[in-house]
Design a protein around this motif. Structure first.
Motif, PDB file in Angstrom:
ATOM      1  N   CYS A  99     -35.827 -64.043 -17.551  1.00 32.72           N
ATOM      2  CA  CYS A  99     -35.024 -62.931 -17.039  1.00 32.72           C
ATOM      3  C   CYS A  99     -35.048 -61.775 -18.037  1.00 32.72           C
ATOM      4  N   CYS A 123     -30.892 -61.333 -19.340  1.00 31.24           N
ATOM      5  CA  CYS A 123     -30.171 -62.292 -20.190  1.00 31.24           C
ATOM      6  C   CYS A 123     -31.115 -63.161 -21.009  1.00 31.24           C
ATOM      7  N   CYS A 147     -32.897 -64.031 -11.407  1.00 27.73           N
ATOM      8  CA  CYS A 147     -32.141 -64.919 -12.289  1.00 27.73           C
ATOM      9  C   CYS A 147     -30.823 -65.303 -11.603  1.00 27.73           C
ATOM     10  N   HIS A 153     -27.992 -65.568 -12.858  1.00 29.49           N
ATOM     11  CA  HIS A 153     -26.872 -64.785 -13.395  1.00 29.49           C
ATOM     12  C   HIS A 153     -27.013 -63.300 -13.071  1.00 29.49           C
ATOM     13  N   CYS A 154     -28.240 -62.797 -13.090  1.00 30.18           N
ATOM     14  CA  CYS A 154     -28.448 -61.346 -13.060  1.00 30.18           C
ATOM     15  C   CYS A 154     -29.199 -60.971 -11.791  1.00 30.18           C
TER      16      CYS A 154
HETATM   17 ZN   LIG Z   1     -30.530 -63.244 -16.278  1.00 31.10          ZN
END
Ligand SMILES: [Zn+2]
Length: 419
Positions: free
Chosen positions: A8, A11, A23, A25-26
């Motif tokens: 990613c 992160c 990702c 998270h992102c």
């Molecule tokens: Zn990420």
């Protein structure tokens, strides 16, 4: 063990088994390929598969690469001492063998090979023209099923190498490229084939980055400047990512080339955002009515890879790059100049790139002694037609507001016809 992993941009998380995804998270950052081998290497394999920085293991098809050569005529006309041209198209006299006449052929070859190796059984592709032709060709060559979705407004300029009935093609009767992407996503859901993922697909960006691989292999170092016309910007981002790998390698230069990217006025959403130093695009610049006014419909996406982390905004920022707006007249002049000085025809998008180079030299953004790579993303169509018959694209039409049932009915029809 794989020779690459996926990371990613935001992160830094490494994703082991990821295909065409963000990702976890992102949601607003691109994933990039991390090759275990940080040194650039060329193996004994033919064509593009000789490069070690591609996300494929055992390619099964032959795929010729770009022709990169040192310019004589155009360099002299512009007063440039060290201009290299990456010619992506058909020009057999010089060794350029892309019969689809577009650098999107690298994207299609790497994406299909990568998809197959990831256990994917078919893909849905949205295109404004060139990508459709490249995927249609590679689908026929590899036997890998692809469904293609295009806007009706681009059909006039479209052609396939193979007979249109060989590849299921759907046209959006009442929408543009962005609407085609929306419909392609719906089709992908009802068919169970993944959507090829646009800029998010690492195989797509690394495939387009083949131009940079071939160029550095040929020139022996990173160029100081890189010039290209952009629609989605995916090719420019792919080139920048490859350049970053060369910088990490350390043997080919210490900084990536300055990006000089052009859009065809009046449809230039990335240009206007960049001029205002904005990561976000402005809605007024994405008006579909503007698209009918430009000569290069292949550059007409309203979903460019600009704002996303690791996209065009970041690539321009990292390289101290510039954006250019090119009027239709300058596009035609660029095409004419290239034909006169290099003796081969190019497509309008490449005419935008030639006009950008002209402008960058005129304003002093590119100095006469610096090493420049001009990406001619498509050319040789007229030359190809001397040797090969090409086919008009005969699609099934569908509305951008089509229901799932409409899509299913059309697709049954198309898939039956092609099988
Ligand atoms: Zn990420």
């Amino acid at each position: 063990m794989s020779h690459y992993s996926i990371q990613c941009r935001n992160c830094g998380k490494i994703l082991e088994n990821t295909y065409c995804a963000f990702c976890e998270h992102c949601k607003d950052a691109l994933l990039v390929t991390r090759y275990n081998d940080t040194r650039f290497d060329e193996r004994a394999a033919g064509g593009v598969w000789r490069f070690n920085w591609l996300p494929v293991h055992e390619p099964t098809i032959e795929q010729p690469g770009p022709l990169v050569y040192r310019s004589g005529g155009l360099a002299k006309h512009l007063g440039l001492a060290d201009l290299y041209i990456a010619f992506n198209g058909y020009w057999p006299e010089r060794g350029a063998l892309l019969k689809t006449c577009t650098f999107k052929e690298f994207e299609a070859a790497v994406v299909l090979q990568n998809a197959r190796e990831n256990g994917v059984e078919g893909l849905v592709v949205a295109s404004a023209g060139n990508t459709a032709r490249a995927f249609a060709h590679l689908s026929v060559v590899t036997g890998f099923p692809v469904v293609i979705v295009v806007p009706r407004m681009c059909l006039g300029e479209m052609w396939y190498l193979e007979h249109s009935s060989a590849v299921p093609t759907i046209a959006i009767g009442d929408g543009d490229y962005a609407d085609s992407i929306d419909v392609a996503r719906n089709i992908s859901l009802s068919l169970g084939f993944p959507f090829e993922g646009g800029v998010k697909n690492i195989a797509k960006r690394d495939g387009l980055g083949i131009v940079m691989l071939e160029a550095v292999s040929k020139i022996g170092k990173l160029p100081d400047h890189y010039v290209q016309a952009v629609g989605s910007g995916t090719g420019a981002v792919g080139g920048w990512e490859m350049a970053e790998r060369f910088v990490r390698d350390g043997r080919f230069g210490s900084r990536p080339p300055v990006l000089h990217l052009g859009q065809n006025l009046p449809f230039a959403p990335m240009l206007h955002a960049w001029e205002k130093e904005s990561r976000a695009l402005f809605p007024e610049d994405l008006d579909p009515d503007l698209i009918s006014l430009i000569t290069t419909r292949v550059l007409s996406t309203r979903y460019p890879a600009y704002s996303v982390k690791g996209g065009v905004f970041d690539a321009l920022t990292a390289t101290n790059g510039k954006m250019y707006g090119i009027e239709n007249d300058a596009v035609y002049a660029g095409m004419k100049l290239f034909l006169a000085s290099e003796c081969i025809d190019i497509v309008p998008a490449s005419g935008v790139a030639v006009a950008v180079l002209n402008e960058a030299v005129r304003t002093g953004a590119i100095k006469k002694h610096e090493t420049v790579l001009l990406n001619i993303t498509g050319g040789g169509e007229a030359r190809l037609k001397q040797d090969h018959k090409v086919h008009t694209v005969v699609p099934k039409f569908i509305s951008k507001n089509a229901t799932d049932k409409d899509i299913e009915e059309k697709l049954c029809h198309v898939l039956k016809k092609s099988s």
